[in-house]
Enzyme design. Structure first.
Site, PDB file in Angstrom:
ATOM      1  N   LYS A 112      13.119  -7.505 -19.047  1.00 34.01           N
ATOM      2  CA  LYS A 112      11.928  -7.984 -19.779  1.00 34.01           C
ATOM      3  C   LYS A 112      12.313  -8.936 -20.896  1.00 34.01           C
ATOM      4  CE  LYS A 112       8.711  -4.594 -18.348  1.00 34.01           C
ATOM      5  NZ  LYS A 112       7.853  -3.480 -18.572  1.00 34.01           N
ATOM      6  N   LYS A 197      10.227  -5.400  -7.776  1.00 34.64           N
ATOM      7  CA  LYS A 197       9.270  -4.293  -7.880  1.00 34.64           C
ATOM      8  C   LYS A 197       7.840  -4.829  -8.036  1.00 34.64           C
ATOM      9  CE  LYS A 197       8.150  -2.237 -11.632  1.00 34.64           C
ATOM     10  NZ  LYS A 197       8.010  -1.484 -12.899  1.00 34.64           N
ATOM     11  N   LYS A 200       2.878  -4.368 -12.792  1.00 40.13           N
ATOM     12  CA  LYS A 200       1.520  -4.743 -13.215  1.00 40.13           C
ATOM     13  C   LYS A 200       1.484  -5.925 -14.166  1.00 40.13           C
ATOM     14  CE  LYS A 200       0.915  -0.574 -15.628  1.00 40.13           C
ATOM     15  NZ  LYS A 200       2.122  -0.373 -16.442  1.00 40.13           N
TER      16      LYS A 200
HETATM   17  N1  AQP Z   1       6.360  -0.557  -8.090  1.00 38.79           N
HETATM   18  C1  AQP Z   1       6.395   0.733  -8.402  1.00 38.79           C
HETATM   19  N2  AQP Z   1       6.710   1.648  -7.481  1.00 38.79           N
HETATM   20  C2  AQP Z   1       6.719   2.977  -7.770  1.00 38.79           C
HETATM   21  N3  AQP Z   1       6.413   3.465  -8.981  1.00 38.79           N
HETATM   22  C3  AQP Z   1       6.074   2.576  -9.937  1.00 38.79           C
HETATM   23  N4  AQP Z   1       5.707   2.729 -11.218  1.00 38.79           N
HETATM   24  C4  AQP Z   1       5.479   1.516 -11.775  1.00 38.79           C
HETATM   25  N5  AQP Z   1       5.665   0.555 -10.855  1.00 38.79           N
HETATM   26  C5  AQP Z   1       6.044   1.187  -9.710  1.00 38.79           C
HETATM   27  C6  AQP Z   1       5.577   4.022 -11.875  1.00 38.79           C
HETATM   28  O1  AQP Z   1       4.265   4.100 -12.426  1.00 38.79           O
HETATM   29  C7  AQP Z   1       4.313   4.885 -13.620  1.00 38.79           C
HETATM   30  C8  AQP Z   1       3.635   4.150 -14.725  1.00 38.79           C
HETATM   31  O2  AQP Z   1       4.356   2.949 -14.962  1.00 38.79           O
HETATM   32  P1  AQP Z   1       4.339   2.294 -16.393  1.00 38.79           P
HETATM   33  O3  AQP Z   1       2.938   2.058 -16.783  1.00 38.79           O
HETATM   34  O4  AQP Z   1       5.174   3.129 -17.304  1.00 38.79           O
HETATM   35  O5  AQP Z   1       5.007   0.926 -16.223  1.00 38.79           O
HETATM   36  P2  AQP Z   1       6.404   0.460 -15.681  1.00 38.79           P
HETATM   37  O6  AQP Z   1       7.206   1.579 -15.127  1.00 38.79           O
HETATM   38  O7  AQP Z   1       7.086  -0.365 -16.718  1.00 38.79           O
HETATM   39  O8  AQP Z   1       6.017  -0.476 -14.486  1.00 38.79           O
HETATM   40  P3  AQP Z   1       4.856  -1.505 -14.324  1.00 38.79           P
HETATM   41  O9  AQP Z   1       3.625  -0.815 -13.869  1.00 38.79           O
HETATM   42  O10 AQP Z   1       5.381  -2.553 -13.453  1.00 38.79           O
HETATM   43  O11 AQP Z   1       4.530  -2.105 -15.770  1.00 38.79           O
HETATM   44  P4  AQP Z   1       5.130  -3.381 -16.469  1.00 38.79           P
HETATM   45  O12 AQP Z   1       4.900  -4.539 -15.566  1.00 38.79           O
HETATM   46  O13 AQP Z   1       4.418  -3.493 -17.754  1.00 38.79           O
HETATM   47  O14 AQP Z   1       6.590  -3.086 -16.658  1.00 38.79           O
HETATM   48  C9  AQP Z   1       5.795   5.145 -13.920  1.00 38.79           C
HETATM   49  O15 AQP Z   1       6.117   6.446 -13.514  1.00 38.79           O
HETATM   50  C10 AQP Z   1       6.505   4.137 -13.068  1.00 38.79           C
HETATM   51  O16 AQP Z   1       7.791   4.569 -12.673  1.00 38.79           O
END
Ligand code: AQP
Length: 341
Positions: A112, A197, A200
């Site tokens: 990031k 991955k 979001k």
């Molecule tokens: N692509 C993914 N596959 C499986 N699990 C996923 N998680 C996120 N993306 C995937 C799981 O969703 C939960 C919530 O995630 P988060 O809101 O903590 O965000 P993150 O892990 O940083 O991933 P994101 O959603 O992609 O957010 P950004 O883009 O802001 O970094 C967690 O349990 C995560 O493992």
């Protein structure tokens, strides 16, 4: 009883990755088998460039989607992180236990921070220290299990290390947690770039299925998913990542096994079509319930208010104990402590 804690970060619209990697299990299993807390971790959303009004909107939407996905406030505690001061209180103490080197090794930080620099932005200090806040989220509740997707495993490992280190240095204060990941779809990949991955906050919309995408949008995204050259449908994550991603999504939606499912297909087109329909059917009840809940914002607010009250009461004693153990003077206790320095 097992204590479970997990959360979602309102940095964007929730995705199929969030759902299959985490939320689906929270509703189907965790809330029934454990004393469980689920949180919209909004403080984490401030670690990258953000629009305050959007974070507020996304926080409300994430809370509504947690309930729409089947979390039942009668069975578990649903709340917003910033409504419970203990997270930030404990985070500072844990920063005094964590090291600079540990923080800089975190993969999400490296990725990031690099992305922020490419965009020409500056890297916030909170992006570096965010895993400590996440450790505080978990440790404040004495959670022994943290159901997350694969991308969060390293951060839960850090929470374990900090708990063990704190307990050894200052006396037992924390339960040592462990991450649990789903058997399939622990890392759902971007449909347009199966090496990345599905995230979001990524910019590539067509490769990301959002939980609130209309059925036709879901179908279009899945049908246009990048697959690999070759004709045979086989499950091989290294050699055929695009295909493996679709098989995992289909398996996670239908409760099947990706390897066995691969044997049922002779064409990519048929696999995509079935995967698209499986995702549409999986999301349908979530979207229906989300619509109902949006019509009753007072209900969601009430759930979050009660959740925060319950969460505060659970976290407070642990955080107070950690403050005492690390050497901080309890408020109002000055007269009882002899001055022997
Ligand atoms: N692509 C993914 N596959 C499986 N699990 C996923 N998680 C996120 N993306 C995937 C799981 O969703 C939960 C919530 O995630 P988060 O809101 O903590 O965000 P993150 O892990 O940083 O991933 P994101 O959603 O992609 O957010 P950004 O883009 O802001 O970094 C967690 O349990 C995560 O493992």
């Amino acid at each position: 009883m097992t204590r479970v804690f997990s959360g979602v970060k309102p940095t964007g619209h929730l995705t199929l990755g969030n759902y299959l990697g985490a939320m689906q299990r929270w509703a189907a299993a965790d809330q029934h088998q454990a004393d469980a807390l689920f949180c919209v971790v909004d403080l984490h959303a401030l670690t990258v460039d953000h629009d305050p009004a959007r974070v507020r909107r996304l926080s409300r939407q994430a809370a509504t989607l947690l309930l729409a996905s089947g979390l039942d406030p009668e069975l578990c505690t649903v709340f917003v992180q910033s409504h419970v001061d203990e997270h930030a209180r404990l985070s500072y103490v844990l920063e005094c236990v964590a090291t600079d080197g540990e923080m800089r090794r975190m993969i999400q930080y490296k990725e990031k921070a690099a992305r922020e620099r490419v965009r020409g932005g500056s890297v916030r200090l909170s992006l570096l220290t965010y895993p400590v806040l996440m450790a505080a989220d978990i440790l404040a509740y004495g959670a022994d299990q943290v159901p997350v997707g694969e991308d969060q495993r390293q951060h839960v490992e850090l929470a374990r290390d900090l708990a063990v280190r704190f307990n050894q240095r200052y006396g037992h204060a924390f339960v040592v947690p462990r991450a649990t990941a789903p058997q399939v779809a622990a890392r759902v990949m971007n449909l347009q770039d199966p090496a990345s991955k599905m995230g979001k906050s990524d910019d590539s919309g067509p490769g990301i299925v959002y939980l609130l995408d209309e059925p036709d949008v879901v179908r279009k995204k899945v049908m246009r998913a990048v697959t690999d050259s070759g004709r045979e449908v086989v499950y091989d994550r290294d050699a055929r990542p695009g295909l493996a991603n679709l098989l995992e999504i289909l398996a996670a939606c239908t409760g099947g096994n990706p390897s066995e499912l691969s044997g049922a297909y002779t064409s990519y087109g048929a696999l995509k079509k079935d995967t698209a329909e499986a995702v549409v059917e999986l999301l349908r009840p979530v979207q229906d319930r989300h619509r109902e809940l949006c019509a009753d914002p007072g209900y969601v607010e009430g759930v979050l208010r009660d959740g925060a009250r319950k969460a505060r009461a659970m976290a407070r004693p642990t955080v107070d104990a950690a403050y005492r153990a690390i050497g901080l003077l309890p408020a109002g206790a000055g007269a009882e402590v002899p001055v022997t320095v």
